[in-house]
Write a protein that holds these residues in place. Structure first.
Motif, mmCIF file in Angstrom:
data_model
loop_
_atom_site.group_PDB
_atom_site.id
_atom_site.type_symbol
_atom_site.label_atom_id
_atom_site.label_comp_id
_atom_site.label_asym_id
_atom_site.label_seq_id
_atom_site.Cartn_x
_atom_site.Cartn_y
_atom_site.Cartn_z
ATOM 1 N N THR A 1 2.105 14.038 -4.418
ATOM 2 C CA THR A 1 3.503 13.641 -4.421
ATOM 3 C C THR A 1 3.760 12.381 -5.242
ATOM 4 O OG1 THR A 1 3.055 12.518 -2.352
ATOM 5 C CG2 THR A 1 4.105 14.669 -2.197
ATOM 6 N N GLY A 2 2.740 11.799 -5.821
ATOM 7 C CA GLY A 2 2.885 10.516 -6.498
ATOM 8 C C GLY A 2 3.772 10.583 -7.733
ATOM 9 N N PHE A 3 4.433 9.465 -7.998
ATOM 10 C CA PHE A 3 5.350 9.395 -9.131
ATOM 11 C C PHE A 3 4.616 9.548 -10.458
ATOM 12 C CE2 PHE A 3 7.611 6.918 -12.358
ATOM 13 C CZ PHE A 3 8.848 7.528 -12.318
ATOM 14 N N TYR B 1 0.961 3.944 -2.948
ATOM 15 C CA TYR B 1 0.764 5.358 -2.648
ATOM 16 C C TYR B 1 1.895 6.190 -3.251
ATOM 17 C CZ TYR B 1 0.034 9.639 0.019
ATOM 18 O OH TYR B 1 -0.170 10.932 0.373
ATOM 19 N N GLY B 2 3.124 5.686 -3.175
ATOM 20 C CA GLY B 2 4.248 6.382 -3.784
ATOM 21 C C GLY B 2 4.035 6.628 -5.271
ATOM 22 N N PHE B 3 3.412 5.673 -5.942
ATOM 23 C CA PHE B 3 3.155 5.842 -7.366
ATOM 24 C C PHE B 3 1.936 6.722 -7.639
ATOM 25 C CE2 PHE B 3 5.937 2.161 -7.839
ATOM 26 C CZ PHE B 3 6.590 2.453 -9.024
ATOM 27 N N MET C 1 -6.332 2.251 0.473
ATOM 28 C CA MET C 1 -6.274 3.055 1.697
ATOM 29 C C MET C 1 -7.657 3.325 2.286
ATOM 30 S SD MET C 1 -2.833 5.031 1.434
ATOM 31 C CE MET C 1 -3.335 6.691 1.398
ATOM 32 N N ALA D 1 0.829 -1.207 0.000
ATOM 33 C CA ALA D 1 0.000 0.000 0.000
ATOM 34 C C ALA D 1 0.866 1.261 0.000
ATOM 35 C CB ALA D 1 -0.929 -0.004 1.204
ATOM 36 N N TYR D 2 1.983 1.235 0.731
ATOM 37 C CA TYR D 2 2.901 2.382 0.730
ATOM 38 C C TYR D 2 3.486 2.605 -0.660
ATOM 39 C CZ TYR D 2 3.181 3.426 5.713
ATOM 40 O OH TYR D 2 2.884 3.822 6.988
ATOM 41 N N ILE D 3 3.911 1.500 -1.275
ATOM 42 C CA ILE D 3 4.513 1.629 -2.609
ATOM 43 C C ILE D 3 3.476 2.157 -3.608
ATOM 44 C CG2 ILE D 3 5.551 0.354 -4.503
ATOM 45 C CD1 ILE D 3 6.815 -1.504 -2.432
#
Lengths: 316, 303
Positions: A148-150, A141-143, A255, A137-139
């Motif tokens: 802030t997502g990639f 979210y990172g994307f 989430m 879920a963190y990863i």
């Protein structure tokens, strides 16, 4: 069983051992038995609460019986159709893709002759299987995060497109969740198929080669037919669990975002939210009861079929 | 001449397939590994850079502020969670291996008089279960495990029928009944036989199943989600779980108040906590990979 070694000791002694009601072996099995009673059998017995209106002030047993009222509420609500649809459709997609991708990757792994390369590939594709769904879920979210997502900052921007608030757009999530599920489980599935592919008798390939069959023909004419039973079995067993969903995947990865429920709510996330976030024991126990009973019937049916087509793979 | 051309076709088809296999598997390995790189690089990005350009694989401005926050500023909480996770994993795995192997061993004994009924008793739990609601109610109302450390180990985690069956079939295939008979004639008790003969012969299966169980304990977040509400009892996974949901509320608040999170490295710190959560597994994985693969193929191929 005349050759049973336990009979070889003197008759008297084995008679003495049999007469004792409670043996050392019973004692050794006891911790496991107690655990299964606490963890499995008492909850099974507790399924009756789906037919009660639980009031903890009165106690579970003294609470009023309400017949099928909880089920009526559940199936009249708009949620019932959504969670059933989501659970079934996601599982159908997973079952088909797990089978197809698992066999394909298993076959590809089998082609690799270089031991080091093979080990590297296996190690890499198994990696996602090891980590908890929270990390996934963190990863994710990172994307996918909106600010802030990639994807929004580096892909969509580079393409000249506007940022998308993924966590409030349900339409994207069937794709995301199916992708993440396959990403996480492909290592596991491919290794199961791979281990049945390598157990195929090598002499079959050799004689096919002498007859002039090329590699593709060997795969379609030898390998695939021989792993068909295990593929059918795994698929049927997965069908037996079609009313169950991976709670972590559907709860953590999106989430728990409300706007996404249309495509992320399944029976398991519904039961959890109804029980622990809404304190609605009636609805959650009715949904859970439905899942347990239908799940049990499906497993029995599926196992009956497996027993007909490939008895050595049946559960019993 | 004809044979020559057949061999050519064969080797060509083989080569094409080999190239495709390598291509697909390289792509898949890449897809499996790259997301972890984003996680790691995000945790090493400066907060200002994150606010400006978001998470990226190669940030312009590196920083270890997030780790300083994790290991210095907030180590009291994070360290405690780490310790709790380690304790759960060690205690849970040991207990689990103990009762699983005991039950599996008893079921593997052909001379055990209640073998059939006990097998059914274990096996039935694979077919039917009560589901979350009765489980939750019985654990909280009968056993009162809410906010106790037992909540990390007991519900659903300690033993399952599947592992019992794996152990049982291993013992059936690898421990010859004559061995047990011989020990009995020498006067060994059942407990001694299990401890001195069965266990030493079963190290491979104990390692394989123990590894699977250990990873499960390390990764478990569901039990603390259901049963642990006290902050000072959170394991690492449940800490990560709360941060995941509370930063969400934080970012919603930040939207309203105009970026109040600029000073604390909250965006990178959450990634840093996630990194230290997976790091032990990532580091140890190459060493236990062999057992892990074996465990998976065991599950696929039954007795």
């Amino acid at each position: 069983m005349n050759t049973d070694p336990s009979k070889s000791i003197s008759e008297k002694e084995s008679y003495k051992r049999k007469k004792r009601f409670f043996t050392a072996l019973d004692l050794m099995a006891l911790p496991g038995i107690i655990y299964l009673i606490i963890n499995n059998y008492i909850p099974m017995g507790g399924l009756f609460i789906a037919f009660k209106k639980i009031d903890f002030a009165k106690g579970i047993f003294a609470s009023d019986w309400v017949g099928f009222q909880n089920f009526k509420f559940l199936f009249r609500s708009s949620d019932a159709a959504v969670i059933l649809r989501n659970t079934l459709l996601y599982n159908l997609a997973f079952i088909v893709l797990n089978c197809v991708c698992g066999i394909a990757v298993g076959l590809f792994l089998n082609e690799i002759r270089n031991k080091l390369a093979k080990k590297f590939y296996q190690t890499a594709i198994l990696l996602p299987q090891l980590i908890s769904i929270i990390i996934v879920a963190y990863i994710t979210y990172g994307f996918l995060a909106s600010e802030t997502g990639f994807v929004n900052n580096h892909i969509l921007k580079a393409m000249g497109k506007a940022a998308v608030n993924f966590y409030s757009k349900p339409a994207y999530w069937p794709f995301f969740l199916i992708f993440i599920h396959i990403w996480k489980t492909i290592g596991y599935n491919s290794i199961i198929y791979f281990s049945s592919i390598i157990s195929v008798d090598k002499s079959l390939y050799e004689s096919a080669e002498i007859d002039g069959a090329n590699r593709f023909q060997q795969i379609t004419k030898i390998t695939l037919p021989l792993i068909k039973p295990i593929a059918i079995t795994l698929t049927l067993m997965a069908c037996g669990r079609i009313f169950y969903s991976d709670f972590g995947l559907f709860y953590q990865v999106p989430m728990n975002s409300g706007p996404l429920y249309a495509t992320t709510n399944t029976i398991d996330t519904y039961v959890y939210r109804a029980l622990l976030q809404l304190n609605d024991i009636g609805m959650s126990s009715a949904a859970g009861f439905f899942q347990s009973i239908v799940g049990f019937c499906l497993i029995m049916i599926v196992n009956g079929i497996v027993r007909k087509i490939s008895p050595e793979n049946a559960l019993y | 001449m004809e044979e020559e051309s057949i061999r050519k076709i064969r080797s060509r088809s083989e080569r094409i397939l080999l190239i495709i296999s390598h291509a697909v598997l390289i792509f898949m390995s890449f897809t499996a590994i790259v997301p972890f790189l984003l996680l790691i690089s995000s945790s090493l990005t400066s907060e200002a850079e994150l606010v400006r350009t978001g998470y990226s694989f190669w940030p312009k401005e590196w920083s270890i502020d997030a780790y300083r926050y994790v290991f210095v500023t907030n180590w009291k909480n994070i360290g405690r969670s780490y310790l709790i996770t380690m304790m759960n994993t060690v205690i849970g795995t040991t207990l689990s291996l103990f009762i699983t192997s005991l039950l599996g061993y008893v079921l593997s004994r052909r001379d055990y008089n209640k073998r059939a009924i006990l097998s059914f008793f274990v096996f039935f739990t694979m077919l039917f279960n009560g589901g979350l609601v009765p489980t939750y109610i019985s654990y909280t109302r009968i056993w009162h495990i809410k906010n106790t450390f037992a909540a990390y180990i007991l519900p659903g985690m300690l033993m399952n029928a599947f592992n019992v069956m794996l152990m049982k079939s291993y013992f059936t295939m690898n421990i010859h009944p004559a061995l047990i008979e011989a020990a009995k004639i020498d006067g060994a008790s059942e407990g001694t036989i299990y401890r001195k003969i069965v266990m030493p012969l079963s190290l491979p299966i104990l390692a394989t199943i123990g590894l699977m169980i250990g990873i499960n304990f390390w990764n478990d977040w569901q039990n603390p989600l259901y049963y642990i509400t006290k902050q000072n009892m959170w394991s690492l996974q449940s800490l990560l779980n709360r941060i995941l949901s509370s930063i969400q509320t934080l970012s919603q608040m930040a939207d309203k108040m105009g970026g109040m999170t600029a000073n604390m490295p909250s965006t990178s710190a959450r990634m840093a906590i996630a990194v230290i959560g997976v790091l032990p597994i990532l580091v140890l994985y190459p060493f236990f990979q062999k057992y892990f693969v074996k465990g998976i193929s065991l599950g696929g191929v039954k007795e």
